[in-house]
Design a protein around this motif. Sequence first.
Motif, PDB file in Angstrom:
ATOM      1  N   TYR A 130      -5.586   1.798  -0.455  1.00 56.58           N
ATOM      2  CA  TYR A 130      -4.873   0.872  -1.344  1.00 56.58           C
ATOM      3  C   TYR A 130      -5.080   1.346  -2.773  1.00 56.58           C
ATOM      4  N   VAL A 131      -3.999   1.601  -3.477  1.00 53.87           N
ATOM      5  CA  VAL A 131      -4.131   2.076  -4.855  1.00 53.87           C
ATOM      6  C   VAL A 131      -3.664   0.966  -5.811  1.00 53.87           C
ATOM      7  N   THR A 132      -4.592   0.426  -6.571  1.00 52.70           N
ATOM      8  CA  THR A 132      -4.224  -0.596  -7.570  1.00 52.70           C
ATOM      9  C   THR A 132      -5.090  -0.428  -8.815  1.00 52.70           C
ATOM     10  N   SER A 133      -4.753  -1.186  -9.846  1.00 50.14           N
ATOM     11  CA  SER A 133      -5.562  -1.138 -11.057  1.00 50.14           C
ATOM     12  C   SER A 133      -6.963  -1.665 -10.746  1.00 50.14           C
ATOM     13  N   ALA A 134      -7.926  -1.215 -11.556  1.00 50.86           N
ATOM     14  CA  ALA A 134      -9.316  -1.604 -11.325  1.00 50.86           C
ATOM     15  C   ALA A 134      -9.488  -3.119 -11.462  1.00 50.86           C
ATOM     16  N   GLY A 135      -8.550  -3.756 -12.144  1.00 48.72           N
ATOM     17  CA  GLY A 135      -8.585  -5.209 -12.281  1.00 48.72           C
ATOM     18  C   GLY A 135      -8.581  -5.926 -10.935  1.00 48.72           C
ATOM     19  N   SER A 156     -10.241  -4.804  -8.246  1.00 46.23           N
ATOM     20  CA  SER A 156     -11.350  -4.308  -7.412  1.00 46.23           C
ATOM     21  C   SER A 156     -12.079  -5.432  -6.673  1.00 46.23           C
ATOM     22  N   LEU A 157     -12.294  -6.533  -7.370  1.00 50.17           N
ATOM     23  CA  LEU A 157     -13.016  -7.636  -6.728  1.00 50.17           C
ATOM     24  C   LEU A 157     -12.205  -8.195  -5.558  1.00 50.17           C
ATOM     25  N   HIS A 158     -10.918  -8.364  -5.786  1.00 55.14           N
ATOM     26  CA  HIS A 158     -10.037  -8.852  -4.711  1.00 55.14           C
ATOM     27  C   HIS A 158     -10.213  -8.004  -3.451  1.00 55.14           C
ATOM     28  N   PHE A 159     -10.200  -6.689  -3.629  1.00 57.21           N
ATOM     29  CA  PHE A 159     -10.317  -5.815  -2.450  1.00 57.21           C
ATOM     30  C   PHE A 159     -11.722  -5.890  -1.837  1.00 57.21           C
ATOM     31  N   ALA A 160     -12.739  -5.883  -2.682  1.00 57.05           N
ATOM     32  CA  ALA A 160     -14.107  -5.965  -2.147  1.00 57.05           C
ATOM     33  C   ALA A 160     -14.262  -7.257  -1.339  1.00 57.05           C
ATOM     34  N   GLN A 161     -13.656  -8.330  -1.839  1.00 54.58           N
ATOM     35  CA  GLN A 161     -13.792  -9.620  -1.148  1.00 54.58           C
ATOM     36  C   GLN A 161     -13.110  -9.614   0.218  1.00 54.58           C
ATOM     37  N   TRP A 162     -11.849  -9.230   0.226  1.00 54.27           N
ATOM     38  CA  TRP A 162     -11.182  -9.351   1.536  1.00 54.27           C
ATOM     39  C   TRP A 162     -11.599  -8.261   2.511  1.00 54.27           C
ATOM     40  N   PHE A 163     -12.062  -7.114   1.998  1.00 54.54           N
ATOM     41  CA  PHE A 163     -12.641  -6.101   2.904  1.00 54.54           C
ATOM     42  C   PHE A 163     -13.859  -6.717   3.606  1.00 54.54           C
ATOM     43  N   LYS A 164     -14.666  -7.445   2.841  1.00 54.22           N
ATOM     44  CA  LYS A 164     -15.858  -8.076   3.404  1.00 54.22           C
ATOM     45  C   LYS A 164     -15.456  -9.122   4.447  1.00 54.22           C
ATOM     46  N   VAL A 165     -14.418  -9.903   4.135  1.00 53.21           N
ATOM     47  CA  VAL A 165     -13.969 -10.931   5.080  1.00 53.21           C
ATOM     48  C   VAL A 165     -13.523 -10.281   6.401  1.00 53.21           C
ATOM     49  N   VAL A 166     -12.790  -9.187   6.302  1.00 54.37           N
ATOM     50  CA  VAL A 166     -12.329  -8.482   7.501  1.00 54.37           C
ATOM     51  C   VAL A 166     -13.536  -8.016   8.326  1.00 54.37           C
ATOM     52  N   GLU A 167     -14.565  -7.573   7.635  1.00 52.02           N
ATOM     53  CA  GLU A 167     -15.787  -7.142   8.327  1.00 52.02           C
ATOM     54  C   GLU A 167     -16.450  -8.333   9.024  1.00 52.02           C
ATOM     55  N   LEU A 168     -16.530  -9.459   8.311  1.00 57.88           N
ATOM     56  CA  LEU A 168     -17.146 -10.653   8.903  1.00 57.88           C
ATOM     57  C   LEU A 168     -16.344 -11.152  10.104  1.00 57.88           C
ATOM     58  N   VAL A 204      -9.997   1.593   2.275  1.00 52.58           N
ATOM     59  CA  VAL A 204     -10.467   2.247   1.044  1.00 52.58           C
ATOM     60  C   VAL A 204      -9.669   1.729  -0.145  1.00 52.58           C
ATOM     61  N   HIS A 205     -10.353   1.206  -1.139  1.00 50.24           N
ATOM     62  CA  HIS A 205      -9.642   0.824  -2.365  1.00 50.24           C
ATOM     63  C   HIS A 205      -9.802   1.934  -3.389  1.00 50.24           C
ATOM     64  N   VAL A 206      -8.698   2.379  -3.952  1.00 50.77           N
ATOM     65  CA  VAL A 206      -8.724   3.432  -4.970  1.00 50.77           C
ATOM     66  C   VAL A 206      -8.255   2.821  -6.294  1.00 50.77           C
ATOM     67  N   PRO A 207      -9.189   2.488  -7.176  1.00 47.37           N
ATOM     68  CA  PRO A 207      -8.814   1.828  -8.432  1.00 47.37           C
ATOM     69  C   PRO A 207      -8.507   2.825  -9.558  1.00 47.37           C
ATOM     70  N   TYR A 208      -7.787   2.368 -10.550  1.00 51.79           N
ATOM     71  CA  TYR A 208      -7.550   3.217 -11.730  1.00 51.79           C
ATOM     72  C   TYR A 208      -7.578   2.370 -12.997  1.00 51.79           C
ATOM     73  N   GLY A 209      -7.749   3.040 -14.132  1.00 50.63           N
ATOM     74  CA  GLY A 209      -7.902   2.356 -15.422  1.00 50.63           C
ATOM     75  C   GLY A 209      -6.589   1.878 -16.015  1.00 50.63           C
ATOM     76  N   THR A 210      -6.673   1.324 -17.202  1.00 46.19           N
ATOM     77  CA  THR A 210      -5.477   0.753 -17.840  1.00 46.19           C
ATOM     78  C   THR A 210      -4.725   1.821 -18.658  1.00 46.19           C
ATOM     79  N   VAL A 211      -3.465   1.540 -18.955  1.00 40.34           N
ATOM     80  CA  VAL A 211      -2.667   2.443 -19.783  1.00 40.34           C
ATOM     81  C   VAL A 211      -2.229   1.694 -21.032  1.00 40.34           C
TER      82      VAL A 211
END
Length: 578
Positions: free
Chosen positions: A343-348, A350-362, A372-379
Amino acid sequence: MISIKKSISEEILKGVLKIKSDAELDAHTVVSMLEYPPDSKMGDLALPCFKLSKLLRNSPVRIAQIIAEDFSSPAVAKAEAVNGYFNIFLDGEYLASKAVKETKEKGESFGAPELGAGKTVVLDYSSPNVAKPFHIGHLGTTVIGHSLKKLHEFAGYRCVGINYLGDWGTQFGKLITAYRKWGNKEDVEARGIDALVELYVRINNAISGNEEQGIPADAALADEARAEFRKMEEGDEENIALWKWFVEISLIEYKKTYNQLGIEFDSYKGESFYTDKMPAEVQKLRDMGLLKIDDGASIVDLEAYGMPPCLILKRDGSTLYPTRDIAAAVYRKKTYDFDKAIYVTSAGQSLHFAQWFKVVELMGYDFADKLVHVPYGTVSINGAKLATRTGNVILLKDLFATAIEKVAGIMEEKNPNLENKEKIAEQIGVGAVVFYYLSNNRIRDINFVMEDALSFDGNTGPYVQYTYARTCSVLQKGGKYSIDGTLSITAPEEAELAKTLLRFEETVIDAIDSYEPSVITRYILDVAGAYNRFYHNCSILGAENEQVRNTRLALTEATKTVLGNAFELICLAKTEKV
Ligand code: ARG
């Protein structure tokens, strides 16, 4: 270079076994210990022998000496032990022959590592929100995402590129309300997405009011918009028809930008597709006792993992962004049986992905560790000229249009008689933006300066595309040539170029391992630099004899192949003439 490193490592291993005949070491491990020295005086490759001193119970100085004693390899011109380092100088002719032979044999697959055979990667990228502007914030996800797709494809993975369109949500209630109030069919048909974005901006302004101008917030309008979205959710035919039309209009616009970039998606299943797939996941969460009611909303508590709770249902029972992502991941696993989902999205986010990745694991899903979340910086953008009618937002298509226009201007001055000028200006303008963007480590914030991106002499897209065109023109002028096995290497620039070309495959592996297209842009600059130094210091067409001339033409052709292959990986057009 990988195969060269392997054969050298096998030789090194022989020396190691002389020191300790039962040493637990294999050639593969030795390969991973080899380094590129910072200074060419220390060789082309080096083994820092302190890495072996514990295993061999010997000093680095002695280890280096013993390895050097009877070392020999056809790839190596000279090897010496210096202060505990085993320094290796590669043989220029060997390198050049290898680069020429392999690029010729493998062509478009030269440099492709065999990592992905039989494996599937799903990539979720670009994914603009329909009706909202497709702006420069989406540049990152679009070009990083596509580059990662190309890299994985190159390495033999089956890839599925998904544009997870933001095609559902309250913004459609707003748009429907605004359209009925202020819009008309002809205008939307004529001006497409611009008309939609205008309506969207207008209703947002009306809903939130403007304190400075004394315009009060319009709560009734907000209610109306919410009601229209609810109707949509209930399947209201008229609203659904309008929604479909808005999505279609937006897609036409996005596809223009994708075409410019040479991007095609394998699936456009957006958020709306998952509406009927969420209840089962919500039920599973409930059955597993993972859902907690908090102030009327349903959440998964993630305190134990140091994260705020993941929101699954709002108080009114409606679903949320994470709910949809969970349902989409389950669907994609079932449909594509992926080995990796990127998943490629802005680093903003990142928490969203960390959260639902954890939920999927649970939830016990076995694919949780394949997400895999691939974050990037702002422009940000320097220079107000790029601002558009939509206020502060800079649309992606306007960014490209500005770049293309400027390149066209430059070309008009430089080379007014060039055939196919418009197409080339488009390729270079778009390429300049992409290359500039991908030159940075993805996580770093970028300040976009158009003049820098377009410069023909900086480390830019135009510069590398120009170098590619140079190889084409040299080959065209050089005409037919033949290599009968022996190359004649007479200048250090030739060996340097060959060495750089042979580094391609390991560069691709590095880019894939780190999800970092900038590894490829940096490599392209290395190749372009090595070629241009060679071009300026070694006369190609006027070489002293036939064999030297042929060698140089062959190196030029090898460079063309490598640059072309690398351009493909970052959506850069192969411009034969500039
Ligand atoms: N539409 C979202 C946005 O523009 C990005 C979607 C990213 N992908 C995902 N699976 N959440 O912010």
